[in-house]
Design a protein around this motif. Structure first.
Motif, short mmCIF file in Angstrom:
data_model
loop_
_atom_site.label_atom_id
_atom_site.label_comp_id
_atom_site.label_asym_id
_atom_site.label_seq_id
_atom_site.Cartn_x
_atom_site.Cartn_y
_atom_site.Cartn_z
N UNK A 39 93.09 -27.62 -6.16
CA UNK A 39 93.95 -27.66 -7.34
C UNK A 39 94.72 -26.35 -7.46
N UNK A 40 96.02 -26.43 -7.27
CA UNK A 40 96.87 -25.25 -7.34
C UNK A 40 98.10 -25.61 -8.17
N UNK A 41 98.70 -24.59 -8.79
CA UNK A 41 99.99 -24.83 -9.41
C UNK A 41 101.00 -25.05 -8.27
N UNK A 42 102.11 -25.69 -8.55
CA UNK A 42 103.11 -25.88 -7.49
C UNK A 42 103.55 -24.56 -6.85
N UNK A 43 103.71 -23.51 -7.66
CA UNK A 43 104.09 -22.21 -7.12
C UNK A 43 103.00 -21.67 -6.20
N UNK A 44 101.75 -21.73 -6.65
CA UNK A 44 100.63 -21.26 -5.83
C UNK A 44 100.57 -22.02 -4.51
N UNK A 45 100.79 -23.32 -4.57
CA UNK A 45 100.75 -24.14 -3.35
C UNK A 45 101.83 -23.70 -2.37
N UNK A 46 103.02 -23.38 -2.87
CA UNK A 46 104.09 -22.92 -1.99
C UNK A 46 103.76 -21.58 -1.34
N UNK A 47 103.20 -20.66 -2.13
CA UNK A 47 102.87 -19.32 -1.60
C UNK A 47 101.71 -19.42 -0.61
N UNK A 48 100.68 -20.16 -0.96
CA UNK A 48 99.53 -20.34 -0.05
C UNK A 48 99.97 -21.10 1.19
N UNK A 49 100.86 -22.08 1.00
CA UNK A 49 101.43 -22.81 2.13
C UNK A 49 102.21 -21.89 3.05
N UNK A 50 102.91 -20.92 2.48
CA UNK A 50 103.67 -19.94 3.28
C UNK A 50 102.71 -19.14 4.16
N UNK A 51 101.63 -18.67 3.55
CA UNK A 51 100.64 -17.90 4.33
C UNK A 51 100.03 -18.77 5.43
N UNK A 52 99.74 -20.02 5.10
CA UNK A 52 99.16 -20.94 6.10
C UNK A 52 100.15 -21.17 7.24
N UNK A 53 101.45 -21.26 6.91
CA UNK A 53 102.48 -21.42 7.94
C UNK A 53 102.47 -20.22 8.88
N UNK A 54 102.48 -19.02 8.31
CA UNK A 54 102.49 -17.82 9.14
C UNK A 54 101.24 -17.73 10.01
N UNK A 55 100.09 -18.08 9.43
CA UNK A 55 98.84 -18.07 10.21
C UNK A 55 98.90 -19.11 11.33
#
Length: 197
Positions: free
Chosen positions: A86-102
């Motif tokens: 459960x994440x806010x849409x903003x949190x999901x985008x930022x965490x998704x960005x980190x996951x993309x880079x990883x």
């Protein structure tokens, strides 16, 4: 009953052969690049015959496309896995960005998806591959984060395409030694600007 078992066995053998060819091709494309990898090298590495390769793939380019699709799918899976809670849409985008880079830090992924991919398959084909994978997750995330504003689908896709290009460029910089956190912060500012616009 035995016929069904035989068919399943043939299908399993076919899947195993295809996976072995993809794995061998992936390793060589990463190590040598597309241009320096030959189909005889691939079949030797896979322990298969050229007939087996051409049974599954029309040519080296088609094989490379299958490798690129598999890599793009793996990147999208990492992003989705990181944003399941459960994440806010903003949190999901930022965490998704980190996951993309990883995910892009996986050896060879930059070469296959960002360097050789556009050169071998063309930018439109690579965009189509990305569109069903990481960009799709980005587009979904942006739509959710920008709600409840009504957003034209074409404009949303264009925005996701531009942001996706920023992600790709950041991944290239990170691969060259730039700090990941610097790009997480920069991407966060971009996302915040889009959300609040």
């Amino acid at each position: 009953m035995q016929i069904k078992s035989s068919r399943r066995s043939n299908r399993e053998r076919s899947d195993t052969t295809r996976a072995a060819i993809l794995d061998a091709a992936h390793g060589l494309f990463v190590e040598r690049g597309y241009a320096e990898t030959s189909t005889p090298d691939i079949v030797t590495a896979a322990g298969m015959t050229r007939g087996a390769l051409y049974h599954h793939f029309e040519d080296k380019r088609a094989l490379f496309r299958a490798v690129a699709e598999r890599e793009a799918s793996a990147v999208a899976a990492k992003i989705e896995e990181a944003t399941l809670e459960e994440l806010t849409p903003r949190e999901a985008l930022i965490i998704g960005a980190r996951a993309f880079f990883d995910a892009m830090a996986e050896p060879g992924r930059i070469r296959i998806l960002l360097l050789d991919g556009p050169a071998v398959l063309g930018t439109r084909t690579m965009a189509a591959i990305d569109g069903t994978n990481a960009q799709r997750t980005l587009e979904d995330g942006l739509a959710e984060a920008m709600a409840p504003r009504i957003y034209d689908q074409a404009a949303l896709t264009a925005t996701a395409t531009l942001l996706s290009a920023a992600f790709d460029r950041a991944a290239l910089e990170i691969a060259e030694g730039a700090p990941t956190e610097l790009y997480i912060e920069a991407i966060s500012r971009l996302i915040d600007g889009l959300i609040s616009a």
